[in-house]
Design a protein around this motif. Structure first.
Motif, mmCIF file in Angstrom:
data_model
loop_
_atom_site.group_PDB
_atom_site.id
_atom_site.type_symbol
_atom_site.label_atom_id
_atom_site.label_comp_id
_atom_site.label_asym_id
_atom_site.label_seq_id
_atom_site.Cartn_x
_atom_site.Cartn_y
_atom_site.Cartn_z
ATOM 1 N N SER A 147 0.830 -1.205 0.000
ATOM 2 C CA SER A 147 0.000 0.000 0.000
ATOM 3 C C SER A 147 0.863 1.252 0.000
ATOM 4 C CB SER A 147 -0.913 -0.012 1.232
ATOM 5 O OG SER A 147 -1.629 1.194 1.348
ATOM 6 N N GLY A 148 1.888 1.271 0.862
ATOM 7 C CA GLY A 148 2.779 2.423 0.901
ATOM 8 C C GLY A 148 3.555 2.597 -0.389
ATOM 9 N N ALA A 149 4.002 1.482 -0.981
ATOM 10 C CA ALA A 149 4.747 1.560 -2.246
ATOM 11 C C ALA A 149 3.878 2.132 -3.356
ATOM 12 C CB ALA A 149 5.266 0.176 -2.629
ATOM 13 N N LEU A 150 2.610 1.737 -3.412
ATOM 14 C CA LEU A 150 1.713 2.261 -4.440
ATOM 15 C C LEU A 150 1.431 3.746 -4.221
ATOM 16 C CD1 LEU A 150 -0.760 -0.753 -4.630
ATOM 17 C CD2 LEU A 150 0.763 0.016 -6.461
ATOM 18 N N ALA A 151 1.258 4.146 -2.955
ATOM 19 C CA ALA A 151 1.073 5.568 -2.674
ATOM 20 C C ALA A 151 2.326 6.357 -3.043
ATOM 21 C CB ALA A 151 0.738 5.773 -1.195
ATOM 22 N N GLY A 152 3.512 5.778 -2.776
ATOM 23 C CA GLY A 152 4.752 6.422 -3.182
ATOM 24 C C GLY A 152 4.861 6.566 -4.685
ATOM 25 N N LEU A 153 4.374 5.567 -5.413
ATOM 26 C CA LEU A 153 4.329 5.679 -6.880
ATOM 27 C C LEU A 153 3.420 6.828 -7.302
ATOM 28 C CD1 LEU A 153 4.143 2.001 -8.218
ATOM 29 C CD2 LEU A 153 5.960 3.667 -8.596
ATOM 30 N N GLY A 154 2.330 7.019 -6.560
ATOM 31 C CA GLY A 154 1.470 8.171 -6.843
ATOM 32 C C GLY A 154 2.215 9.481 -6.666
ATOM 33 N N GLY A 155 3.064 9.543 -5.643
ATOM 34 C CA GLY A 155 3.898 10.726 -5.467
ATOM 35 C C GLY A 155 4.882 10.896 -6.610
ATOM 36 N N ALA A 156 5.471 9.783 -7.070
ATOM 37 C CA ALA A 156 6.391 9.848 -8.211
ATOM 38 C C ALA A 156 5.679 10.334 -9.460
ATOM 39 C CB ALA A 156 7.021 8.472 -8.447
ATOM 40 N N ALA A 157 4.424 9.934 -9.638
ATOM 41 C CA ALA A 157 3.656 10.383 -10.801
ATOM 42 C C ALA A 157 3.477 11.894 -10.784
ATOM 43 C CB ALA A 157 2.295 9.685 -10.827
ATOM 44 N N MET A 158 3.360 12.478 -9.612
ATOM 45 C CA MET A 158 3.221 13.930 -9.537
ATOM 46 C C MET A 158 4.540 14.624 -9.854
ATOM 47 S SD MET A 158 0.629 14.543 -6.375
ATOM 48 C CE MET A 158 0.229 16.100 -7.119
ATOM 49 N N VAL A 159 5.639 14.053 -9.397
ATOM 50 C CA VAL A 159 6.956 14.638 -9.681
ATOM 51 C C VAL A 159 7.256 14.607 -11.173
ATOM 52 C CG1 VAL A 159 9.443 14.275 -9.350
ATOM 53 C CG2 VAL A 159 7.890 14.163 -7.400
ATOM 54 N N LEU A 160 6.857 13.525 -11.844
ATOM 55 C CA LEU A 160 7.158 13.344 -13.264
ATOM 56 C C LEU A 160 6.072 13.887 -14.182
ATOM 57 C CD1 LEU A 160 8.520 9.676 -13.029
ATOM 58 C CD2 LEU A 160 9.866 11.769 -13.272
ATOM 59 N N ALA A 161 5.023 14.480 -13.622
ATOM 60 C CA ALA A 161 3.928 15.004 -14.447
ATOM 61 C C ALA A 161 4.389 16.214 -15.254
ATOM 62 C CB ALA A 161 2.745 15.383 -13.563
ATOM 63 N N PRO A 162 3.828 16.432 -16.451
ATOM 64 C CA PRO A 162 4.172 17.625 -17.243
ATOM 65 C C PRO A 162 3.892 18.902 -16.465
ATOM 66 C CG PRO A 162 2.934 16.048 -18.568
ATOM 67 C CD PRO A 162 2.891 15.550 -17.155
ATOM 68 N N GLY A 163 4.846 19.818 -16.490
ATOM 69 C CA GLY A 163 4.697 21.070 -15.774
ATOM 70 C C GLY A 163 5.178 21.033 -14.344
ATOM 71 N N GLN A 164 5.473 19.845 -13.818
ATOM 72 C CA GLN A 164 5.980 19.714 -12.452
ATOM 73 C C GLN A 164 7.503 19.510 -12.486
ATOM 74 O OE1 GLN A 164 4.194 19.950 -9.545
ATOM 75 N NE2 GLN A 164 2.319 20.403 -10.669
ATOM 76 N N ASN A 165 7.901 18.321 -12.960
ATOM 77 C CA ASN A 165 9.323 18.008 -13.180
ATOM 78 C C ASN A 165 10.177 18.239 -11.942
ATOM 79 O OD1 ASN A 165 8.542 17.509 -15.810
ATOM 80 N ND2 ASN A 165 9.176 19.514 -16.557
ATOM 81 N N GLY A 166 9.666 17.816 -10.795
ATOM 82 C CA GLY A 166 10.448 17.927 -9.579
ATOM 83 C C GLY A 166 9.573 17.961 -8.348
ATOM 84 N N TYR A 167 10.223 17.913 -7.190
ATOM 85 C CA TYR A 167 9.531 17.984 -5.905
ATOM 86 C C TYR A 167 9.175 19.427 -5.580
ATOM 87 C CZ TYR A 167 9.178 18.416 -0.812
ATOM 88 O OH TYR A 167 8.783 18.740 0.457
ATOM 89 N N LEU A 168 7.997 19.634 -5.021
ATOM 90 C CA LEU A 168 7.556 20.941 -4.566
ATOM 91 C C LEU A 168 6.783 20.748 -3.262
ATOM 92 C CD1 LEU A 168 7.393 23.999 -5.298
ATOM 93 C CD2 LEU A 168 5.178 23.488 -6.354
ATOM 94 N N GLU A 169 7.065 21.567 -2.274
ATOM 95 C CA GLU A 169 6.397 21.429 -0.991
ATOM 96 C C GLU A 169 4.881 21.574 -1.162
ATOM 97 O OE1 GLU A 169 6.441 23.742 3.295
ATOM 98 O OE2 GLU A 169 8.316 23.645 2.135
ATOM 99 N N ASN A 170 4.142 20.740 -0.434
ATOM 100 C CA ASN A 170 2.672 20.685 -0.509
ATOM 101 C C ASN A 170 2.187 20.310 -1.903
ATOM 102 O OD1 ASN A 170 2.410 21.510 2.211
ATOM 103 N ND2 ASN A 170 2.554 23.666 1.610
ATOM 104 N N GLN A 171 2.984 19.527 -2.602
ATOM 105 C CA GLN A 171 2.675 19.156 -3.985
ATOM 106 C C GLN A 171 1.462 18.249 -4.086
ATOM 107 O OE1 GLN A 171 6.001 17.111 -5.762
ATOM 108 N NE2 GLN A 171 5.551 17.927 -7.773
ATOM 109 N N THR A 172 1.275 17.380 -3.104
ATOM 110 C CA THR A 172 0.173 16.415 -3.178
ATOM 111 C C THR A 172 -1.188 17.086 -3.008
ATOM 112 O OG1 THR A 172 0.442 15.929 -0.818
ATOM 113 C CG2 THR A 172 1.630 14.531 -2.374
ATOM 114 N N ASN A 173 -1.258 18.134 -2.183
ATOM 115 C CA ASN A 173 -2.485 18.934 -2.043
ATOM 116 C C ASN A 173 -3.707 18.070 -1.720
ATOM 117 O OD1 ASN A 173 -3.978 21.308 -1.995
ATOM 118 N ND2 ASN A 173 -4.490 21.190 -4.177
ATOM 119 N N GLY A 174 -3.529 17.117 -0.815
ATOM 120 C CA GLY A 174 -4.656 16.296 -0.381
ATOM 121 C C GLY A 174 -5.044 15.165 -1.298
#
Length: 418
Positions: free
Chosen positions: A263-290
């Motif tokens: 479960s944690g690994a899949l949620a972490g993959l969700g975080g990776a998807a946000m980092v690699l999303a177009p227009g993001q391309n990196g970590y940003l604080e409060n990126q998940t936004n709920g």
């Protein structure tokens, strides 16, 4: 000898009811029809534009992965409120690994950091019997704090900004050619209904990331593994009746640990998807936004089933993409489409003779249609929270038909049934 009269058990005629996948296809087709009708009647083609659908798919992937993580944990009997914190850890791990070694490493890094969060949640809930909600909230707070500390420590010397990472190289995207090109031509011709359908389909087959493909594979694999293997039966039995599962030789602790770590690994993959999303391309604080919470809501909306989870993630992702790429007037036009959808549900409930549900659906449709007629535009402050509003409304509407695993959230101790 006295013989008892034979009793006939009524059976449902074969073929009188659609299988679950058939109902899913039917509702999906109905949703596409509703969108096309709404776009034509309101004069708002952006509702079915390929760019809107494509953005919705990209935004649905993190929600789907988080919800899939929640599905694994809760089917084993562990409530995972900590999905948000695990996603946050995944965003940091993906950014750190991706900055050094590329997008494939970002996926692995996000999964590993998320799995560590899942392991911590499993230790607290399974081994020490901590309340699942309390542990999940603690994971959320810890994940945000750890990510902020590590970002300040490691990213600040490189990016000179403690709140974000250096740029991470994203995956290349792919389109299904020549189908995508043919759909693009049909969409541009502005033909009645056909161009709207072409826009929706083009958004689904254009600009697809390898991570999106991986998400689909993980969804199908989770369904097959949890519902069509002996391993899945044992894991789900731990979420229904762990005492009975233990009496049959199932190692309940091991199943729960494995499920929560996955479960944690899949949620972490969700975080990776946000980092690699177009227009993001990196970590940003409060990126998940709920979005971890929205993923949990999508899982609940889907009644703890992969197919329903997919529908919930698509709904939330589309609403997020709509408010991101369009204006308040377009979002308001969606009220018209939802009103039509409510009236369709009303007709279905009338056919089933469920009068109260039919009345609720009909009144809801009238209210939404009245808002559409009375309001000219929606303020940006309101449309920015459209995914969260949709989450609340959908959960309220679907609460009556939900059935969670029987032992979900209960504290279990080894040997308690003896």
């Amino acid at each position: 000898m006295i013989t008892m009269p034979e009793t006939t058990v009524p059976t449902t005629p074969r073929g009188s009811r659609l299988p679950s996948w058939g109902r899913g296809v039917l509702w999906t087709a109905l949703a596409v029809v509703m969108l096309t009708v709404t776009a034509d009647l309101t004069g708002l083609p952006s509702i079915t534009a390929s760019s809107t659908v494509q953005a919705g798919v990209q935004l649905a992937v993190p929600i789907l992965l988080a919800g899939l993580g929640g599905l694994w944990a809760e089917r084993a009997g562990v409530v995972n409120i900590g999905l948000e914190g695990m996603m946050i850890l995944g965003t940091w791990g993906a950014a750190w690994a991706g900055y050094h070694w590329g997008p494939v490493a970002a996926v692995i890094g996000g999964a590993v950091l998320g799995a560590l969060g899942g392991l911590l949640h499993a230790v607290a809930t399974v081994s020490f019997g901590v309340n699942h909600i309390v542990s999940g909230v603690a994971i959320n707070l810890l994940g945000a704090g750890v990510a902020k500390y590590l970002s300040t420590l490691i990213f600040f010397p490189v990016s000179h900004n403690p709140r974000q990472s250096p740029r991470v190289e994203p995956f290349d995207t792919y389109s299904a050619q020549p189908l995508a090109g043919w759909l693009a031509d049909l969409e541009q011709q502005q033909r009645y209904v056909l161009s709207d359908v072409a826009g929706v389909l083009r958004g689904l087959v254009s600009g697809v990331s390898p991570l999106t493909m991986l998400t689909v594979v993980l969804l199908v694999a989770s369904y097959l593994l949890l519902w069509h293997t002996r391993f899945g039966l044992r894991l789900r039995s731990c979420g229904e009746n762990p005492v009975a599962a233990e009496s049959l030789g199932v190692n309940v602790y091991r199943q729960k640990y494995l499920a929560v770590i996955v479960s944690g690994a899949l949620a972490g993959l969700g975080g990776a998807a946000m980092v690699l999303a177009p227009g993001q391309n990196g970590y940003l604080e409060n990126q998940t936004n709920g979005r971890g919470y929205i993923g949990l809501a999508a899982m609940i909306f889907g009644n703890w089933r992969p197919g329903g989870l997919l529908g919930g993630a698509a709904l939330f992702g589309y609403s997020d993409g709509l408010q991101t790429l369009t204006n308040g007037k377009t979002v308001l036009g969606l009220f018209y489409g939802v009103a039509l959808f409510c009236w369709v549900i009303m007709l279905v409930q009338l056919f089933r003779k469920r009068w109260i549900m039919a009345g609720v659906a009909g009144v809801s449709g009238l209210v939404l249609y009245g808002i559409y007629l009375a309001v000219d535009d929606l303020p940006t402050e309101l449309t920015a929270y459209l995914p969260h509003i949709v989450t609340i409304v959908v959960l309220a509407a679907s609460a009556q038909r939900l059935r969670m695993p029987a032992a979900d959230g209960l504290i279990y101790r080894r040997g308690q049934g003896s």
